[in-house]
Design a protein around this motif. Structure first.
Motif, short mmCIF file in Angstrom:
data_model
loop_
_atom_site.label_atom_id
_atom_site.label_comp_id
_atom_site.label_asym_id
_atom_site.label_seq_id
_atom_site.Cartn_x
_atom_site.Cartn_y
_atom_site.Cartn_z
N GLY A 35 -10.95 74.41 54.05
CA GLY A 35 -10.47 73.16 53.49
C GLY A 35 -11.63 72.23 53.16
O GLY A 35 -12.80 72.62 53.19
N PRO A 120 -6.15 67.11 48.02
CA PRO A 120 -5.45 67.02 49.31
C PRO A 120 -4.50 65.83 49.32
O PRO A 120 -4.82 64.75 48.82
N ASN A 122 -2.92 63.12 51.43
CA ASN A 122 -3.08 62.39 52.69
C ASN A 122 -2.22 61.14 52.66
O ASN A 122 -1.69 60.75 51.62
N GLN A 292 -3.04 71.96 55.61
CA GLN A 292 -3.19 70.89 54.63
C GLN A 292 -2.20 71.06 53.48
O GLN A 292 -1.87 72.18 53.09
#
Length: 316
Positions: A35, A120, A122, A292
């Motif tokens: 990642g 990603p 988040n 993730q």
């Protein structure tokens, strides 16, 4: 303005590494590896010294100070590019929008019609690179989740598939059109429209797990292709992906078993798009855990239109 990474940038890369944040984007192999990680100074110093490599690497520099580093280039064909890695100086997160807008210029100049980025997801994504990508003209195609199990052997034991499982064969060039037909019946129309609806678009946009990726085909009794499986092993673990036709759903356990069959007792990871819940449920039952989440985004690039010429035509 961004420019190519130069051999003389090596000292600047060392200074940049001391204040750079974690990688802001990932390609498929990066997402399934460790990642987003910290800036790999040695790796990029080597890129700076290799003419072939630095042609796919750009920097944003002001007065000799590097504020951002970006790697981008073709996926499987020149018509489709992707942003593989993006590193920003922690104090210059605002550079993301500028970089994602500017990289479209060399991409279009090289003949690319689309450029992809995997960001990603988040809790603060809407105030970071995800928002910058959206403002730069990228739209989300789909979301995906990386699943990981610490032991491939443990997952295989839970699966309970015997050694004489499904028969898969290596992919060949002759499979191109049959795989495209499988793509058309397995992907939602909204995904297909953004990826590209021709065989050439699909082929140029295929993702790989790295240079040592092997690809395997599961054939249906009627001669159509039921699934495409990719796998690759690295020092850090084993990774695989599965794309399958709806009719192949009952064979998923056997295909997953084949994907992990030659792996050592190492961590194993794969990714599941939001439109593949059956695979996600199977993985969870085998001891895989969510890692993730990513948004896969795309930007369609402008293409040059040939000059029109007036002509007279008779009617009737």
């Amino acid at each position: 303005m961004i420019r190519h990474l130069h051999p003389t940038d090596s000292p600047g890369l060392l200074q940049f590494s001391q204040s750079a944040g974690r990688c802001e984007t990932c390609n498929l192999a990066g997402a399934l590896g460790n990642g987003p990680g910290s800036f790999p100074t040695v790796k990029y110093a080597g890129i700076a010294l290799s003419p072939r490599a630095w042609q796919s690497c750009w920097v944003e520099a002001r007065r000799g100070r590097i504020d951002a580093v970006l790697r981008a280039g073709p996926r499987s064909g020149p018509e489709v590019w992707e942003v593989g890695e993006l590193y920003l100086r922690k104090s210059r997160v605002d550079q993301a929008l500028d970089l994602l807008e500017q990289i479209a210029i060399p991409a279009a100049g090289a003949g690319a019609q689309r450029i992809f980025v995997r960001v990603p997801v988040n809790s603060d994504s809407e105030s970071g690179v995800w928002d910058a990508a959206r403002k730069a003209g990228f739209t989300t195609i789909y979301s995906e989740t990386v699943y990981r199990c610490e032991s491939a052997h443990s997952a295989l034991n839970r699966l309970g598939i015997p050694d004489h499982g499904l028969q898969l064969r290596p992919r060949t060039h002759a499979d191109q059109m049959a795989l495209f037909r499988m793509h058309n019946v397995s992907k939602p129309i909204g995904v297909r429209m953004r990826i590209g609806q021709t065989s050439g678009d699909w082929s140029a946009g295929l993702e790989s797990l790295g240079r040592k990726t092997t690809e395997w085909i599961f054939d249906l009794p009627d001669g159509n292709i039921g699934a495409l499986m990719q796998r690759n092993s690295t020092r850090s673990g084993h990774m695989f992906t599965v794309n399958w036709a709806p009719r192949t759903g009952s064979e998923l356990p056997g295909i997953v078993a084949a994907a992990m069959a030659e792996s050592k007792d190492v961590p194993v990871s794969t990714t599941v798009p939001e439109y593949g819940p059956a695979l996600a449920q199977l993985l969870i039952s085998l001891g895989f855990e969510e890692q993730q989440k990513y948004d896969v985004m795309v930007k369609t690039l402008a293409r040059t239109v040939a000059e029109t010429v007036s002509a007279v035509a008779a009617i009737g």
